[in-house]
Design a protein around this motif. Structure first.
Motif, PDB file in Angstrom:
ATOM      1  N   THR A 145       0.834  -1.202   0.000  1.00  0.00           N
ATOM      2  CA  THR A 145       0.000   0.000   0.000  1.00  0.00           C
ATOM      3  C   THR A 145       0.870   1.253   0.000  1.00  0.00           C
ATOM      4  OG1 THR A 145      -1.779  -1.169   1.139  1.00  0.00           O
ATOM      5  CG2 THR A 145      -1.809   1.236   1.252  1.00  0.00           C
ATOM      6  N   ASP A 201      -1.164  -3.593   3.041  1.00  0.00           N
ATOM      7  CA  ASP A 201      -0.346  -2.815   3.978  1.00  0.00           C
ATOM      8  C   ASP A 201       0.792  -3.673   4.514  1.00  0.00           C
ATOM      9  OD1 ASP A 201       0.651  -0.981   5.790  1.00  0.00           O
ATOM     10  OD2 ASP A 201      -0.813  -1.479   7.338  1.00  0.00           O
ATOM     11  N   SER A 238       3.566  -1.963   6.110  1.00  0.00           N
ATOM     12  CA  SER A 238       4.375  -0.871   6.660  1.00  0.00           C
ATOM     13  C   SER A 238       5.321  -1.323   7.778  1.00  0.00           C
ATOM     14  CB  SER A 238       3.470   0.257   7.145  1.00  0.00           C
ATOM     15  OG  SER A 238       2.487  -0.224   8.045  1.00  0.00           O
TER      16      SER A 238
END
Length: 311
Positions: A263, A287, A289
């Motif tokens: 993402t 995602d 991260s």
């Protein structure tokens, strides 16, 4: 017929994921964190599971092997660095820069694939090079154009030129060699893995040409890509910092093409870049991260493509 993408992939579910102190010396994407170690590991597992869920939903066949908690292998979820699989039934095992990453090479991984019917004809083992401090970290260091038989490699402490040429001779690829740099504290230093700044699909290439400081090398790389009919999608050095170069084309149901990324990478792309990429395949993003911040790698690093045939 040779294919650039596959619908069979291998992924290693992390157990003790964290920032790897042994790789941080030249992976400048890894960052410090205030999170406790168990929280980092748990969040990484959640991100891993979510990415697998996205892939499976669209028809990508994922073989999952759990990391071994006894080995202390924080980067185990990046298997494409120590192994690659080829359509002729060969696999390659690669020499790793960090000693604690060498423990990721486990026979259980191959046993799991063979138990699912994959046929391994031959193992080409380059790991003896570690004794001479020579490294070539799989499809992290080498981005393969499997159809046009070209191996793109940005030289670095983790990508040795002579060993790359040996690999190309063994697997019948033409080497395309260059140096890709990034700015770190005002200095231009080599990017640790080629697949951070470029991705090759069947009809496209995402690449940060600005990372290649030498004009002749830059022109040569771009010429190879365009000669082979690739749509060249240029990204910036800032987008590389957001892992926009760390994409991978995979196949799903009915051989539909998908471009997998994080993402973070997706959000860094311009609308025009997204539109161009979508002409080559549907974008899938998830995602990652926590994995990106602590591990310095992203979606492509987490996926080892399996081109082996089944019985």
């Amino acid at each position: 017929m040779m294919s650039q993408a596959t619908n069979e992939v291998l992924m290693i579910r992390p157990v003790q994921f964290r920032k790897n102190e042994e790789t941080a010396v030249n992976n400048y994407y890894q960052q410090e964190s205030n999170l406790k170690a168990d929280v980092v590991a748990k969040n990484a597992q959640k991100e891993f599971d979510n990415l697998v869920e996205v892939l499976v939903k669209f028809g990508v066949k994922v073989t999952i092997v759990d990391d071994d908690p006894r080995l202390d292998t924080p980067d185990a979820l990046f298997p494409n660095n120590w192994i690659s699989f080829h359509s002729n039934g060969d696999i390659a095992l690669y020499p790793m820069f960090a000693p604690n990453r060498r423990r990721e090479r486990r026979p259980e991984v191959l046993e799991k694939l063979e138990s699912q019917g994959f046929v391994i004809n031959n193992v080409v083992d380059y790991t003896d090079a570690e004794s001479e401090a020579i490294f070539l970290e799989g499809t992290g260091s080498v981005v393969l154009d499997r159809v046009n038989r070209k191996a793109y490699c940005a030289l670095s402490p983790r990508a040795d030129e002579e060993l790359l040429i040996e690999f190309c001779e063994d697997f019948e690829y033409t080497p395309v060699i260059f140096v890709a740099n990034q700015t770190v504290l005002g200095k231009r230093l080599p990017i640790y893995h080629t697949n951070v700044m470029m991705c090759i699909g069947d009809t496209f290439a995402v690449i940060c040409l600005d990372c290649i400081d030498d004009k002749k090398e830059r022109k040569n790389v771009e010429q190879h890509l365009r000669t082979d009919g690739k749509t060249v999608i240029r990204i910036t050095e800032e987008q590389v910092q957001h892992f926009a170069g760390n994409m991978l084309q995979v196949l799903g149901y009915n051989n539909e093409s998908f471009i997998v990324m994080s993402t973070t990478a997706f959000k860094s792309l311009t609308d025009r870049q997204k539109i161009t990429i979508e002409t080559c395949g549907t974008i899938l993003h998830s995602d990652l991260s926590v994995i990106e911040k602590h591990g310095g790698g992203s979606a492509r690093c987490m996926i080892a493509e399996v081109f082996l045939r089944k019985k």
